[in-house]
Design an enzyme around this catalytic site. Structure first.
Site, PDB file in Angstrom:
ATOM      1  CD  GLU A 106     -26.744   5.061 -29.207  1.00 16.46           C
ATOM      2  OE1 GLU A 106     -25.618   4.435 -28.646  1.00 16.46           O
ATOM      3  OE2 GLU A 106     -27.191   5.875 -28.844  1.00 16.46           O
ATOM      4  CG  ASP A 116     -32.148   7.163 -30.697  1.00 16.64           C
ATOM      5  OD1 ASP A 116     -31.378   6.728 -31.587  1.00 16.64           O
ATOM      6  OD2 ASP A 116     -32.344   6.922 -29.433  1.00 16.64           O
TER       7      ASP A 116
HETATM    8  C1  LIG Z   1      -6.881   9.984 -24.842  1.00 14.99           C
HETATM    9  C2  LIG Z   1      -8.159  10.364 -25.226  1.00 14.99           C
HETATM   10  C3  LIG Z   1      -8.582  11.699 -25.449  1.00 14.99           C
HETATM   11  C4  LIG Z   1     -10.040  11.725 -25.009  1.00 14.99           C
HETATM   12  C5  LIG Z   1     -11.073  12.532 -25.914  1.00 14.99           C
HETATM   13  C6  LIG Z   1     -12.465  12.199 -25.804  1.00 14.99           C
HETATM   14  C7  LIG Z   1     -12.934  11.697 -27.265  1.00 14.99           C
HETATM   15  C8  LIG Z   1     -14.290  11.969 -27.327  1.00 14.99           C
HETATM   16  C9  LIG Z   1     -14.791  11.282 -28.553  1.00 14.99           C
HETATM   17  C10 LIG Z   1     -16.005  11.035 -28.670  1.00 14.99           C
HETATM   18  C11 LIG Z   1     -17.132  11.146 -27.659  1.00 14.99           C
HETATM   19  C12 LIG Z   1     -17.493   9.560 -27.494  1.00 14.99           C
HETATM   20  C13 LIG Z   1     -19.032   9.343 -27.750  1.00 14.99           C
HETATM   21  C14 LIG Z   1     -19.206   7.979 -27.983  1.00 14.99           C
HETATM   22  C15 LIG Z   1     -20.644   7.697 -28.433  1.00 14.99           C
HETATM   23  C16 LIG Z   1     -21.526   7.576 -27.408  1.00 14.99           C
HETATM   24  C17 LIG Z   1     -22.789   7.108 -27.854  1.00 14.99           C
HETATM   25  C18 LIG Z   1     -23.932   7.312 -26.952  1.00 14.99           C
HETATM   26  O1  LIG Z   1     -24.169   8.423 -26.537  1.00 14.99           O
HETATM   27  N1  LIG Z   1     -24.483   6.145 -26.273  1.00 14.99           N
HETATM   28  C19 LIG Z   1     -25.094   6.471 -25.210  1.00 14.99           C
HETATM   29  C20 LIG Z   1     -26.388   5.473 -25.144  1.00 14.99           C
HETATM   30  C21 LIG Z   1     -25.999   3.924 -25.124  1.00 14.99           C
HETATM   31  N2  LIG Z   1     -26.115   3.265 -26.151  1.00 14.99           N
HETATM   32  O2  LIG Z   1     -25.880   3.453 -23.805  1.00 14.99           O
HETATM   33  C22 LIG Z   1     -24.410   6.300 -23.964  1.00 14.99           C
HETATM   34  O3  LIG Z   1     -25.019   6.509 -22.726  1.00 14.99           O
HETATM   35  O4  LIG Z   1     -23.407   5.980 -23.708  1.00 14.99           O
HETATM   36 ZN   LIG Z   2     -24.815   7.911 -30.528  1.00 16.48          ZN
HETATM   37 ZN   LIG Z   3     -25.473   9.737 -27.784  1.00 20.06          ZN
END
Ligand SMILES: CCCCCCCC/C=C\CCCCCCCC(=O)N[C@@H](CC(N)=O)C(=O)O
Ligand SMILES: [Zn+2]
Ligand SMILES: [Zn+2]
Length: 519
Positions: A209, A144
């Site tokens: 998710e 999703d």
């Molecule tokens: C020294 C650090 C540098 C900073 C760089 C930032 C790096 C960003 C890289 C990745 C982004 C992170 C994304 C993580 C995946 C998140 C998955 C998501 O969207 N989950 C949702 C839903 C849930 N399961 O709760 C959320 O709201 O977190």
């Molecule tokens: Zn994700």
């Molecule tokens: Zn996400």
């Protein structure tokens, strides 16, 4: 007669010229067709230049890059949007199921793969290993995506999968259909080549998710628990290869998430008696709530840099100088904090973040609203707990008229192993370094949440990572506009999973001090 002969000669000459012209044009047409067919065949059967050096099977396929990208684009074009726990696009989820079965026929027909649909739209695959002594592992991804509105400023329609300058644009391109398609594409190729694993593995593809994984991930976990499964490690989405994102670091860094931040959603509400807008009180419910929200934004949670596993990230990336800095945090913390908090993505690593995401009140222009409500979404730093965060909010709001209610929340996730004896971490690291020798690999804290948080009873070691390359400006594309991935990077993901699966067949890691990053 002379005149007649002349005419005959002329006609004869013209006929020959016509014939010649016809022959030449037909030959030219033939040459053009042959060239076209040859070029098409060459593209279709082009062998991939990326192949795995160490493993028995390599990525050479009779299908070319164009074929793989075409299938990937199809996946992006299906709007598998999750808006809330009760609003999932089930038509799109059904379509996605059919797509998977159509484009990965070997995965779905191989006697080596057991497959079951969980909670109607999630998928669980089990590929048993030949060596029963080896503890299986699991790869996770989700089908999703969050909603996307073209009018928010997308350069292309978010479900078009249009290509611009070597990038495929669309919702889900980096969150997280690149892993869904990358994992299954890798498995498809391995099976076609007759690969059968020594170490068994599971693949779990959740369908909700983005709204917490309460249906998909939680039910997959139930199925696995019923079977008594224990896992050597889990690899889910999360962090990425950051190139030019961490200031002061030369070269790209692959951050493997060894934990993830906790999360809390808090509802703030103010109730006042309704009335006529011509006789407003000095403070309205909206005004009181707006003041509380402003105080929360003006007073961010404390900087906790160095008090959680992010300390190890910086030690891995910067080596000795940062070790000195870390041992003298009383001196350096304010300085580092001030630099990192300037940018939302680095700020997220420093502290518990506070985001006001919903604000509702009022029904009519001339009616004083009785109720004003705001939702605050907090991402909790590993050194804090939900309880501590609630206390902080209460004292910062500092107004008894503002009621506070915890909608849901969970503490930061446990820290997985990442030392030299850690099978999962080292195998992921080796696979990465074989493919991208230029990156520095380090443990990190995932700032978003993933389905893997539901799997803590099944595995001690959970990693959140995919080799998606994130460059300056790309962090805003997660859940934002113009989400995209380069065609090259999608190919790299397929190769990464293809190699990782084979690398996991090793029985155990060699002793820590063998040369380089070899397993
Ligand atoms: C020294 C650090 C540098 C900073 C760089 C930032 C790096 C960003 C890289 C990745 C982004 C992170 C994304 C993580 C995946 C998140 C998955 C998501 O969207 N989950 C949702 C839903 C849930 N399961 O709760 C959320 O709201 O977190
Ligand atoms: Zn994700
Ligand atoms: Zn996400």
């Amino acid at each position: 007669p002379c005149g007649l002969e002349n005419v005959q000669m002329k006609l004869l000459g013209e006929c020959n010229i016509m014939k010649l012209v016809k022959i030449v044009s037909l030959s030219l047409l033939f040459v053009v067709i042959v060239c076209f067919v040859a070029a098409t065949l060459r593209t279709l059967t082009k062998f991939d230049s990326l192949c795995c050096v160490n493993n028995r099977y390599n990525m050479r396929t009779k299908f070319g890059q164009r074929h793989r990208l075409f299938l990937y684009a199809e996946a992006i074009q299906i709007p598998t949007v999750s808006t809330s726990k009760t609003q999932l696009n089930i038509t799109a989820l059904g379509e996605f199921d059919s797509l998977l079965r159509r484009v990965f026929p070997t995965v779905f027909s191989s006697h080596l793969v057991q497959h079951e649909v969980v909670a109607n739209y999630s998928h669980l695959f089990w590929v048993p290993g030949s060596d029963l002594a080896l503890v299986p592992y699991m790869l996770l991804a989700h089908i999703d995506v969050v909603p996307a509105d073209e009018n928010d400023g997308w350069e292309v329609s978010p479900f078009s999968a249009k290509e611009i300058d070597g990038f495929i644009y669309g919702r889900g391109t980096i969150d997280n259909k690149q892993s869904v398609m990358g994992i299954l594409q890798a498995l498809e190729y391995l099976l076609i080549r007759g690969y059968s694993p020594q170490r068994g593995f599971f693949i779990g593809l959740g369908h909700d998710e983005e709204v917490g994984g309460l249906q998909g991930a939680m039910n997959i976990v139930k199925v696995l628990k019923r079977k008594g499964v224990q896992l050597a490690f889990i690899l889910d989405e999360g962090l990425a290869v950051l190139d030019g994102v961490i200031s002061g670091l030369q070269g790209p860094a692959a951050l493997i998430g060894i934990s993830e931040k906790g999360q809390a959603t808090v509802k703030l509400s103010v109730f006042k008696a309704p009335g006529h807008s011509s006789m407003p009180p000095r403070e309205s419910s909206i005004g009181i709530l707006a003041g509380a929200v402003k105080r929360l934004e003006d007073n961010p949670m404390p900087i906790l840099f160095g008090e959680g596993p992010e300390r190890r990230t910086f030690e891995h990336l910067f080596g000795l100088p940062i070790k000195f800095v870390m041992s003298n945090m009383w001196l350096f913390s304010p300085l580092i904090g001030r630099v990192m908090e300037r940018s939302p993505d680095t700020n997220a690593f420093l502290r518990t973040t506070t985001a006001v995401t919903m604000f509702n009140s009022g029904v009519k222009v001339n009616v004083l609203p009785s109720l004003a409500e705001a939702y605050v979404n907090l991402r909790i730093h590993p050194a804090q707990t939900v309880e501590e965060v609630l206390e902080f909010i209460q004292s910062t709001v500092g107004d008894e008229r503002v009621k506070m209610e915890l909608v849901n929340g969970f503490d930061p996730l446990p820290v997985s192993s990442y030392d030299e004896t850690s099978f999962g971490f080292q195998t992921i690291k080796k696979t990465l370094l074989d493919q991208f020798p230029q990156v520095t690999v380090a443990p990190g804290v995932c700032i978003g949440n993933t389905d893997s948080r539901h799997y803590t009873d099944l595995a001690k070691d959970i990693y959140r990572f995919a080799p998606t390359w994130i460059r300056p400006g790309d962090t805003q594309r997660f859940h934002g506009i113009n989400e995209r991935i380069s065609k090259k990077n999608y190919e790299e993901l397929v190769v990464f999973y293809f190699n990782l699966i084979q690398n996991c067949d090793i029985k155990e890691l060699p002793s820590p001090h063998s040369a380089g990053h070899e397993l």
